[in-house]
Structure formats: structure tokens, C-alpha cells
Design a protein around this motif. Structure first.
Motif, PDB file in Angstrom:
ATOM      1  N   UNK A  42       8.778  -0.086  -7.413  1.00 49.36           N
ATOM      2  CA  UNK A  42       8.127  -1.120  -7.967  1.00 49.36           C
ATOM      3  C   UNK A  42       7.219  -0.189  -8.772  1.00 49.36           C
ATOM      4  N   UNK A  43       7.097   0.988  -8.796  1.00 47.03           N
ATOM      5  CA  UNK A  43       6.244   1.521  -9.812  1.00 47.03           C
ATOM      6  C   UNK A  43       5.057   1.048 -10.338  1.00 47.03           C
ATOM      7  N   UNK A  44       4.685   0.548  -9.383  1.00 51.05           N
ATOM      8  CA  UNK A  44       3.161  -0.416  -9.112  1.00 51.05           C
ATOM      9  C   UNK A  44       1.906   0.816  -8.423  1.00 51.05           C
ATOM     10  N   UNK A  45       1.106   0.850  -8.960  1.00 49.86           N
ATOM     11  CA  UNK A  45       0.146   1.446  -8.186  1.00 49.86           C
ATOM     12  C   UNK A  45      -1.377   0.694  -8.561  1.00 49.86           C
ATOM     13  N   UNK A  46      -2.116   0.807  -7.924  1.00 49.70           N
ATOM     14  CA  UNK A  46      -3.632  -0.173  -7.763  1.00 49.70           C
ATOM     15  C   UNK A  46      -4.410   0.784  -6.903  1.00 49.70           C
TER      16      UNK A  46
ATOM     17  N   UNK B  92      -7.916  -0.119 -11.513  1.00 47.82           N
ATOM     18  CA  UNK B  92      -7.191  -0.352 -12.109  1.00 47.82           C
ATOM     19  C   UNK B  92      -5.210  -0.770 -11.580  1.00 47.82           C
ATOM     20  N   UNK B  94      -1.445  -0.980 -11.936  1.00 48.18           N
ATOM     21  CA  UNK B  94      -0.402  -0.526 -13.261  1.00 48.18           C
ATOM     22  C   UNK B  94       1.070  -0.917 -12.669  1.00 48.18           C
ATOM     23  N   UNK B  95       1.729  -1.914 -13.376  1.00 51.56           N
ATOM     24  CA  UNK B  95       2.886  -2.115 -13.001  1.00 51.56           C
ATOM     25  C   UNK B  95       3.770  -2.497 -14.653  1.00 51.56           C
TER      26      UNK B  95
END
Lengths: 187, 173
Positions: A42-46, B92, B94-95
Motif C-alpha cells: 500500500x506504499x504506507x509507512x507509519x 509520521x 506516509x501513504x
């Protein structure tokens, strides 16, 4: 699913055992709790970085939901374990020294719980090697947690011990995501 | 006599400007997109605080459930702990097409949200956030929260840039 539950329980446990502001600033210096969650699909980073003082303050609301009537509740299926049973089990586990004291092999996953030195590690692996959970809990943190009498957990004592811990506490990797929770001195 | 009148005529505005400058001014700057209106509204903090004092008591009370009220001391402690911590990027996310960042910068919490052409920047002084937290019984001290903006002097507390070119800035001087 089970891997996820274990990861969730481990994550919660590690968070519940985060150190207090007073103690964190004391012997442990400026320790920070870091959480990284990545979902490449999902190209998601937290990314979450919190000083231990803030974590401990935030978690003051948590213990009631984790422990009530002297039992730790696991998951939402009504399963629970009593603190006194946990204390008894831990005493036996502790006395065995370094060993792999539980291995559960099922068709879809293998769970290994072992003690190596001052760390109890819980490894959950899927045969496909696409999912893995790594949890490391210092022995003295569990000792401190179970040091209270009766149906109580000494969370504050566990905080004090955990503040000395540096490095990974939880790592979860599956097909779609990775989670890492660790403590270090940096921001 | 004329000299006295002239001195008075100069002294009163100078004293007023001085008092306003000393207590702070919030400037709201609204620029509508596509050649629309541009409004700049300066609000002296002292005046805002006086106005806040006249907010009816019933309007300063939030109806918080017992559960929510239980978390208020926790929120206060978290904010206090963050205030004492070193500066850092706390969160942070990022999506694709979206980025959210919460940083602690000095005495401020800086929240930045970018989403498909829109951008929101909020810098909340931690002291303001603490003052804005309801007290026991759900009461919010509005004038105290306004006065806490003193901690944000020379800070752009809010900046919103819309996808259609609208631009809102709130700055404390």
C-alpha cells in the motif's frame, strides 16, 4: 490471524511495560520507544517515536483493560489466565535455565518459546517463511511484573526494569506488512 | 494648553498600541482563491481574553462521559511529558497522496498534513493545549486558553492552503 494476535498481545505487553517518566529520566536516561509499521503493498509507512515518559503517562489508562479481577484477558474470545497461575508457571520456567521450553508445531505455523540468557524469546514462524513474529522479553522484566503478591501485577517495577532494555522488543513480518517496536536512546 | 492636548493626542494611541503590542495580537489573514477577497483581521489578545471572560458559563462546559473524563489527567500528563522531552518527529504517516507529521519543536507541537494539493500546518503551543484541556467537570477555561497564546508570540499557529488557492493564516505577534 494467530500470528497477528500474538503480535498484538506482545506489542501490548511491551507497551504496558514501558518505563515511567521519573524512572526513565533516571537510570535509563532519555529512552524513547519507537514503532515502525510498513505496508509496502500500500506504499504506507507509519513511524511513531515517543519519550518513555509520554508512553507511560498514556498507558496509565491501560492496566484496567489488561488486568481485571486478577486475570489477564487475552483477545476478545473471553480467554483469560489468572495471575497466580502465571506466577506459578513462570517460577517453573525460570528454574529451568536456558532451554527451549515450548514448541508447538502445527500445519500452518510453529511457535517456539525459549530462554537464552536473560531474555525469553517467542518466535512464531509460518512454513512459507512469509510470516514471522519475534518477541524478546527480558527475564527480569517478567520477574518484576510478577513480584507483587496475590492477584496483582507490579507494572511499575516492570517499567523500572524495562528502561534498561535497549533494542528490539517486537518484530512482526508477514506477507503484507512489517512491524518493529524497539527502545533506544535516540529520537 | 495646546501642547498638553497634542501630547495627550499622541500619548493615548501610543499607549494603546504599546499595550496591545505588549499583550500580543492575533492576526487572521484570509485570502480567497482565484482573485477573491483578502481579509486581514488583527485581534488584540487582551481583547480576546476579555471577550472570552464573557462566554457564558454553560458554554464553557463540555459534556464528557465518565470514560473520557478519566483520560483527561492522562492527556495532561502526556502533554507535560512531551513538553519536557527533546525535540523530535513523534509521528509520521506516509501513504500515497497523503502525509501526516507531528513534530515537537521547542514548546510547540507542529502538525503538518499534506493531502492532494491541500496543506494544513498547525503549530500548537503545548501550554495552549494544556490550557484547552477541560478541567474536572468538563469545564474549559476559554480565557486561560486565549491567554496561553502568549506562549506562541511570533508564531504562525495555523496555515491552511486549499487546492483551489484559498489561503488562511493565523499568526500570533
Amino acid at each position: 490471524m494467530r500470528v497477528g494476535m500474538i503480535a498484538l498481545a506482545a506489542g501490548t505487553a511491551s507497551l504496558v511495560m514501558a518505563p515511567s517518566p521519573g524512572t526513565a529520566q533516571g537510570a535509563g536516561g532519555g529512552a524513547w520507544l519507537h514503532v515502525r509499521v510498513e505496508e509496502p503493498g500500500r506504499q504506507s509507512k507509519v513511524s511513531v517515536n515517543l519519550p518513555m515518559g509520554a508512553v507511560e503517562a498514556a498507558l496509565k489508562a491501560a492496566p484496567d483493560t489488561v488486568v481485571s479481577a486478577g486475570r489477564i484477558h487475552l483477545g476478545s474470545e473471553g480467554k483469560s489466565v489468572s495471575i497466580s497461575d502465571l506466577r506459578r508457571m513462570w517460577a517453573e520456567v525460570r528454574a529451568t535455565g536456558d532451554t527451549e521450553f515450548a514448541t508447538v508445531e502445527e500445519d500452518d505455523e510453529t511457535v517456539r518459546i525459549a530462554r537464552a540468557g536473560d531474555v525469553v524469546s517467542i518466535h512464531v514462524d509460518k512454513p512459507s517463511h512469509r510470516e514471522a513474529v519475534r518477541v524478546e522479553v527480558p527475564v527480569d522484566v517478567v520477574d518484576a511484573l510478577l513480584s507483587a503478591s496475590g492477584d496483582q501485577l507490579d507494572v511499575r517495577a516492570a517499567f523500572t526494569r524495562l528502561q534498561k532494555r535497549r533494542g528490539d522488543i517486537v518484530r512482526v513480518n508477514d506477507e503484507h506488512s512489517s512491524v518493529r517496536i524497539w527502545i533506544d536512546e535516540g529520537r | 494648553m495646546l501642547k498638553l492636548l497634542l501630547a495627550g493626542a499622541v500619548a493615548v494611541p501610543v499607549a494603546t498600541v504599546g499595550a496591545v503590542a505588549a499583550t500580543g495580537v492575533v492576526v487572521v489573514d484570509v485570502r480567497e482563491g482565484r482573485g477573491g477577497q483578502h481579509l486581514v483581521i488583527p485581534i488584540p489578545l487582551a481583547a480576546a481574553q476579555v471577550a472570552a471572560a464573557f462566554v457564558p458559563e454553560r458554554d464553557t462546559r463540555l459534556h464528557l462521559g465518565a470514560q473520557a473524563e478519566r483520560y483527561l489527567p492522562v492527556a495532561r500528563e502526556v502533554l507535560t511529558a512531551l513538553a519536557a522531552a527533546e525535540d523530535a518527529e513523534l509521528v509520521k504517516v506516509e501513504e500515497p497522496g497523503q502525509e501526516v507529521s507531528i513534530r515537537k519543536e521547542g514548546s510547540l507541537l507542529h502538525v503538518r498534513v499534506h493531502e492532494r494539493g491541500q496543506q494544513v500546518d498547525v503549530q500548537v503551543p503545548i501550554a495552549v493545549a494544556l490550557s484547552a484541556l477541560p478541567e474536572a467537570g468538563g469545564r474549559i477555561s476559554v480565557s486561560q486558553a486565549v491567554w496561553a497564546l502568549q506562549h506562541a508570540r511570533l508564531t504562525q499557529v495555523v496555515e491552511v492552503q486549499g487546492a483551489d488557492g484559498e489561503h488562511v493564516k493565523v499568526t500570533v505577534y
